[in-house]
Every structure is written in structure tokens, then in C-alpha cells.
Design a protein around this motif. Structure first.
Motif, PDB file in Angstrom:
ATOM      1  N   GLY A  79       0.790  -1.205   0.000  1.00  0.00           N
ATOM      2  CA  GLY A  79       0.000   0.000   0.000  1.00  0.00           C
ATOM      3  C   GLY A  79       0.833   1.271   0.000  1.00  0.00           C
ATOM      4  N   GLU A  80       0.080   2.342   0.096  1.00  0.00           N
ATOM      5  CA  GLU A  80       0.684   3.662   0.234  1.00  0.00           C
ATOM      6  C   GLU A  80       0.585   4.059   1.705  1.00  0.00           C
ATOM      7  OE1 GLU A  80       2.370   6.921   0.640  1.00  0.00           O
ATOM      8  OE2 GLU A  80       2.609   5.902  -1.278  1.00  0.00           O
ATOM      9  N   PRO A  81       1.717   4.044   2.437  1.00  0.00           N
ATOM     10  CA  PRO A  81       1.680   4.282   3.877  1.00  0.00           C
ATOM     11  C   PRO A  81       1.019   5.601   4.279  1.00  0.00           C
ATOM     12  CG  PRO A  81       3.827   3.450   3.216  1.00  0.00           C
ATOM     13  CD  PRO A  81       3.079   3.737   1.954  1.00  0.00           C
ATOM     14  N   PHE A  82       1.215   6.659   3.492  1.00  0.00           N
ATOM     15  CA  PHE A  82       0.742   7.973   3.919  1.00  0.00           C
ATOM     16  C   PHE A  82      -0.769   8.155   3.777  1.00  0.00           C
ATOM     17  CE2 PHE A  82       5.301   9.133   3.208  1.00  0.00           C
ATOM     18  CZ  PHE A  82       5.569   9.426   4.536  1.00  0.00           C
ATOM     19  N   ALA A  99      13.816   5.256  14.286  1.00  0.00           N
ATOM     20  CA  ALA A  99      14.006   5.741  12.922  1.00  0.00           C
ATOM     21  C   ALA A  99      13.068   4.975  11.994  1.00  0.00           C
ATOM     22  CB  ALA A  99      15.453   5.539  12.485  1.00  0.00           C
ATOM     23  N   PHE A 100      12.363   5.696  11.108  1.00  0.00           N
ATOM     24  CA  PHE A 100      11.394   5.096  10.190  1.00  0.00           C
ATOM     25  C   PHE A 100      11.802   5.366   8.738  1.00  0.00           C
ATOM     26  CE2 PHE A 100       9.128   5.871  14.133  1.00  0.00           C
ATOM     27  CZ  PHE A 100       8.423   4.685  14.331  1.00  0.00           C
ATOM     28  N   HIS A 101      11.913   4.305   7.965  1.00  0.00           N
ATOM     29  CA  HIS A 101      12.239   4.390   6.541  1.00  0.00           C
ATOM     30  C   HIS A 101      10.968   4.029   5.785  1.00  0.00           C
ATOM     31  CE1 HIS A 101      14.648   4.681   3.064  1.00  0.00           C
ATOM     32  NE2 HIS A 101      15.155   3.476   3.011  1.00  0.00           N
ATOM     33  N   VAL A 102      10.321   5.011   5.158  1.00  0.00           N
ATOM     34  CA  VAL A 102       8.997   4.822   4.558  1.00  0.00           C
ATOM     35  C   VAL A 102       9.100   4.685   3.047  1.00  0.00           C
ATOM     36  CG1 VAL A 102       6.671   5.747   4.329  1.00  0.00           C
ATOM     37  CG2 VAL A 102       7.972   6.158   6.436  1.00  0.00           C
ATOM     38  N   PHE A 103       8.638   3.549   2.516  1.00  0.00           N
ATOM     39  CA  PHE A 103       8.585   3.342   1.064  1.00  0.00           C
ATOM     40  C   PHE A 103       7.235   3.833   0.551  1.00  0.00           C
ATOM     41  CE2 PHE A 103      12.229   0.944   2.113  1.00  0.00           C
ATOM     42  CZ  PHE A 103      12.962   0.780   0.950  1.00  0.00           C
ATOM     43  N   THR A 104       7.275   4.831  -0.326  1.00  0.00           N
ATOM     44  CA  THR A 104       6.076   5.539  -0.763  1.00  0.00           C
ATOM     45  C   THR A 104       6.123   5.796  -2.256  1.00  0.00           C
ATOM     46  OG1 THR A 104       4.921   7.687  -0.588  1.00  0.00           O
ATOM     47  CG2 THR A 104       7.262   7.682  -0.073  1.00  0.00           C
ATOM     48  N   HIS A 105       4.942   5.934  -2.883  1.00  0.00           N
ATOM     49  CA  HIS A 105       4.957   6.309  -4.303  1.00  0.00           C
ATOM     50  C   HIS A 105       5.182   7.806  -4.486  1.00  0.00           C
ATOM     51  CE1 HIS A 105       0.922   7.993  -4.129  1.00  0.00           C
ATOM     52  NE2 HIS A 105       0.325   6.831  -3.965  1.00  0.00           N
ATOM     53  N   LEU A 120      12.654   8.935   6.981  1.00  0.00           N
ATOM     54  CA  LEU A 120      13.383   9.046   5.721  1.00  0.00           C
ATOM     55  C   LEU A 120      12.581   8.344   4.639  1.00  0.00           C
ATOM     56  CD1 LEU A 120      17.209   8.451   5.261  1.00  0.00           C
ATOM     57  CD2 LEU A 120      15.562   7.802   3.513  1.00  0.00           C
ATOM     58  N   PRO A 121      11.961   9.093   3.715  1.00  0.00           N
ATOM     59  CA  PRO A 121      11.161   8.464   2.664  1.00  0.00           C
ATOM     60  C   PRO A 121      12.025   7.872   1.553  1.00  0.00           C
ATOM     61  CG  PRO A 121      10.491  10.757   3.073  1.00  0.00           C
ATOM     62  CD  PRO A 121      11.827  10.547   3.709  1.00  0.00           C
ATOM     63  N   ALA A 122      11.547   6.797   0.929  1.00  0.00           N
ATOM     64  CA  ALA A 122      12.129   6.233  -0.285  1.00  0.00           C
ATOM     65  C   ALA A 122      11.018   6.202  -1.327  1.00  0.00           C
ATOM     66  CB  ALA A 122      12.673   4.833  -0.040  1.00  0.00           C
ATOM     67  N   ILE A 123      11.201   6.945  -2.404  1.00  0.00           N
ATOM     68  CA  ILE A 123      10.142   7.134  -3.398  1.00  0.00           C
ATOM     69  C   ILE A 123      10.357   6.187  -4.578  1.00  0.00           C
ATOM     70  CG2 ILE A 123       9.048   8.793  -4.950  1.00  0.00           C
ATOM     71  CD1 ILE A 123       9.859  11.000  -3.039  1.00  0.00           C
ATOM     72  N   SER A 124       9.301   5.481  -4.955  1.00  0.00           N
ATOM     73  CA  SER A 124       9.387   4.505  -6.039  1.00  0.00           C
ATOM     74  C   SER A 124       9.502   5.193  -7.395  1.00  0.00           C
ATOM     75  CB  SER A 124       8.154   3.599  -6.037  1.00  0.00           C
ATOM     76  OG  SER A 124       8.066   2.871  -4.831  1.00  0.00           O
ATOM     77  N   VAL A 125      10.442   4.735  -8.211  1.00  0.00           N
ATOM     78  CA  VAL A 125      10.609   5.235  -9.575  1.00  0.00           C
ATOM     79  C   VAL A 125      10.808   4.032 -10.492  1.00  0.00           C
ATOM     80  CG1 VAL A 125      11.543   7.462  -8.874  1.00  0.00           C
ATOM     81  CG2 VAL A 125      13.096   5.556  -9.262  1.00  0.00           C
TER      82      VAL A 125
END
Length: 450
Positions: free
Chosen positions: A164-167, A183-189, A208-213
Motif C-alpha cells: 500500500g501507500e503508507p501515507f 528511525a522510520f524508513h517509509v517506502f512511498t509512491h 526518511l522516505p524512499a520514493i518509487s521510480v
């Protein structure tokens, strides 16, 4: 009293030191590692610090990454990184994990866990690994809160958040604030990262967000919908201006493999301000699994070689989920170093292994991590000598099929059994072909060094 204040005082000292380091030269930054080496009592960290010092002395690009982080990160974010990751996860946490192992716990806890609070998402990407989970079943706030508390009791202060989309979970930010020592590493679109949300992340400092590309505009919009590429660029611009560290998450398929391993791809996203680049292989689980999207063994080997090249030449940090087995000692799933809790509460060995034997709503975190299922997976992991062949899904499919048959094990969504039934022949063929390449690479690049 002194024992209680020591972590706080050390954190304050480290923050003050980092502030001075941000104004220092590269040579001064290297010399500060001497202080860091003396400050830690664990041999493992001393060796790691000495290794970093030698890399920096030889001009390794990670020295410039460190300088960039020190100078471009907001004060709040910098302070929280020191507190949550360096102090709590690496120093306090490792000590607690060791004490937990030696004491009543009886096992060494994993270094991190992945939680998917919700599978809701406004996109409909083909091949989404999480696409077949139910969208109307979120993990309750109280359950996540309890899991985070129990994790800290074990010494785990680093949490990866997926979906899913965490946000879509508005209360997620409240959890980040309540557990501001983690510490939270969030995988987001990235599509929901607007001015208001980025401002909140900057205020929290421990995310710290990680954005999908998927590549560039054409590839990203093709998979994620028209206009999404521009939303990603906007999100990265906002994060960069706010001084929040962020990265990209890239899924290699058979179709985009050449783009993913190109200098142009890395340089483009580095120019947007990314500090970390994560690489994953498309795995035929989730929405409409398609074997024709699975990278070939040759493409996987190309990724391994190119990530090694990127690490030696680019001013970024890189993670390769499948090919970094030699770095982390093989497969990290099944609670050895990590596991996944999905939005229903099912405790899965890995985000790509959609089966479980326990649900976190009914058991403690300790009971879930020490399940017979996880213990059996870990027993198999010890037998795999070539760490470039770590994965029980595509490298050792016999292991995957065996543990799925254990009493009490169930698949966590409809269609998850397809990887055992529908793709068995293709996976077996893949594992043999990759095995030849991996054995060659292991002998040439790792075995000689041991």
C-alpha cells in the motif's frame, strides 16, 4: 541517574560534534573517525569504522555523501538521525539486542522489521507485489503501537514502513511522533507528499522516505499513471528544500533493466537530491504475476556488477536487496535480520513471501519471531554457502515449497500459492541458470578473499 542520562548526554555530544563536522574539511572529517572508534566498545563497530576510514582516505565517494548530509540536512532531521539511528539503533540498540540474546530472550533479535499499516493505494500499478492484499483491512493503531514498544524492548529501533501507500494512514504520523526515539524508513509512491506533509516530516525528523521510480517519465507514467512522474519530482523538490533525507526505490524488470543500471538513471535521481538508492528485482507475486517481467539471470548479474560500480563512483548510498547477500551474510528473511507484518497482522518471513503461521494481533512479537516456521527458514539459511544465492523464492525454491507445507502455515491472500504451483517449472529453470552465474561470481569476487 548517570546511567539514565548517559544516552542523552552522548546524543548531545554527538550532535555538537556533528555540527562542528559540518563546517570542517574532508581531512578533519576523516580524523573524527578516530574519536568514533574510541567511543565504541564493540569490536564489530571498531572494524567497521576502520574500514570506512580507509575508504575515505582513498577518496571513496561516500566521503562526499557524508559531507553532503552534514551540510544539507536540516538541524532537526540531523539531530533525530543521530538520536534514533546512530545512538539508539546502532549503539544502545545493539547492546540491548545482545543483552536480550544473553538473557531471558534467548535469541538475537532481527535488526529491523517491516510493517505495512495499510494496503490502501490510489494507484493501480501492474505487477504490484502487494496488489492482492485486501484494501479494507488496516492494522489497528493500538497493535502497531504495541509492536513498536515490544521492538524497542528487544533493542530494535529501525522500522521500515511499506504498503500500500503508507501515507494514506493519517495516524501514522502520530505513531512517528509518539515513538520519536525510533528511525522510520517509509517506502512511498510519493504522490501524497505535498507541502503540508513534508513540513510535518521535517518537524518530526525521524522519517526518511524512499520514493518509487520506474525509470524516467515514460516508464514511471506507464506503470503508475499519467502525471505521476511530475508528482515525484515535486515531492523530491519539497523534501530537498526542507532538508529531509530521502532516496529512491527502483524495481528492475526485464523491460527496464538497461535503464535501471545506467549512469543516466542514477545521475538523474541524484540530481533531484536522493541520498539512497534501493534496487529490487520484480518477483511474480501480487497483482497479475507475470513471468515475462522477471529479470533474466544475466540482467541480475548485470545489476550486481553495476551496483558495485555505482558504489565506487557515485556520491550516493546503494542497496541491492537480492545481490547484497555477501554484505549481510545471505538471506535476511524469517527473522534472521528482518520480517514483515502485513496490514492484516500476518507475520510473513519477507515482503515477497506471502505466507505466515502467526498473526501479531494474537501473539507477542517475541513469539512471532521465534515461531517454528522462522526457525526452520533460519536452519536452511545456514546451509547456503554462496551468499549470492540467498533467496528461498527464486534461488532455493525447494526451501520455499518445503516451509509452505509446514503445519499451521497459510497463504496470506488469494493467489499467493501461484508461485509454488503455477511458476514452479520456470523458477526451477531460473534457479539453475542463476546458480551458474552466481557460483562463478562468488568464486571470482568473494571466495578468494576469504
Amino acid at each position: 541517574m548517570l546511567k539514565t542520562l548517559k544516552p542523552f548526554l552522548m546524543s548531545r555530544f554527538l550532535y555538537g560534534l556533528v555540527q562542528v563536522m559540518a563546517l570542517s574539511s574532508k581531512n578533519a572529517l576523516i580524523s573524527y573517525l578516530n574519536i568514533a572508534e574510541k567511543a565504541t566498545t564493540r569490536d564489530h563497530y571498531k572494524r567497521a569504522i576502520r574500514s570506512i576510514r580507509e575508504m575515505w582516505r582513498s577518496g571513496h565517494p561516500t566521503l562526499n555523501v557524508a559531507m553532503k548530509v552534514l551540510r544539507s540536512t536540516s538541524p532537526r532531521h540531523k539531530k533525530q538521525i543521530i538520536r534514533c539511528f546512530i545512538m539508539n539503533q546502532l549503539l544502545v540498540g545493539s547492546t540491548k539486542r545482545k543483552a536480550f540474546s544473553d538473557g531471558a530472550g534467548g535469541f538475537y533479535p532481527p535488526g529491523l522489521l517491516v510493517i505495512s499499516p495499510s494496503m490502501k493505494c490510489n494507484l493501480n500499478c501492474f505487477g504490484c507485489y502487494a496488489g492482492m492484499y485486501k484494501k479494507d483491512e488496516d492494522l489497528p493503531y493500538e497493535v502497531i503501537d504495541r509492536v513498536l514498544t515490544e521492538a524497542k524492548e528487544m533493542g530494535v529501533y529501525f522500522i521500515v514502513v511499506s504498503g500500500g501507500e503508507p501515507f494514506f494512514r493519517k495516524d501514522l504520523l502520530d505513531l512517528f511522533e509518539k515513538h520519536n526515539d525510533m528511525a522510520f524508513h517509509v517506502f512511498t509512491h510519493g504522490g501524497l507528499l505535498d507541502e503540508k506533509l513534508v513540513a510535518r516530516l521535517a518537524e518530526l525528523g525521524n522519517v526518511l522516505p524512499a520514493i518509487s521510480v520506474e525509470g524516467f517519465k515514460e516508464e514511471t507514467d506507464k506503470r503508475r499513471g499519467e502525471g505521476h512522474y511530475e508528482r515525484v519530482l515535486k515531492a523530491m523538490k519539497l523534501l530537498k528544500e526542507a532538508g529531509v533525507l530521502f532516496g529512491y526505490s527502483a524495481t528492475m524488470t526485464r523491460q527496464n533493466a538497461d535503464i535501471m543500471v545506467s549512469d543516466k538513471f542514477v545521475d538523474h535521481w541524484m540530481a533531484q537530491g536522493t541520498t539512497v538508492g534501493w534496487y529490487f528485482l520484480y518477483t511474480p507475486v501480487g497483482r497479475e504475476p507475470n513471468w515475462d517481467l522477471v529479470p533474466t539471470p544475466e540482467q541480475r548479474e548485470l545489476l550486481r556488477a553495476r551496483v558495485a560500480y555505482f558504489r565506487a563512483t557515485k556520491e550516493m548510498l546503494f542497496g541491492d536487496f537480492w545481490n547484497d547477500g555477501p554484505v549481510v551474510g545471505g538471506c535476511i528473511a524469517g527473522g534472521r535480520k528482518y520480517f514483515h507484518i502485513n496490514s492484516k497482522g500476518d507475520v510473513e518471513p519477507c515482503v515477497f513471501c506471502h505466507f505466515a503461521s502467526h498473526n501479531i494481533k494474537n501473539v507477542s512479537l517475541q513469539e512471532a519471531v521465534t515461531s517454528p516456521l522462522f526457525k526452520k527458514i533460519q536452519s536452511y539459511q545456514k546451509t547456503h554457502e554462496n551468499k549470492l544465492r540467498p533467496c528461498m523464492i527464486i534461488d532455493h525454491p525447494n526451501v520455499y515449497r518445503d516451509v509452505c507445507k509446514m503445519p499451521g502455515v497459510y497463504f496470506t491472500h488469494q493467489g499467493a500459492e501461484n508461485i509454488v504451483e503455477g511458476f514452479a517449472e520456470k523458477i526451477d529453470d531460473y534457479s539453475v541458470k542463476w546458480g551458474r552465474l552466481a557460483d562463478k561470481a562468488w568464486a571470482e569476487n568473494y571466495q578468494k578473499k576469504e
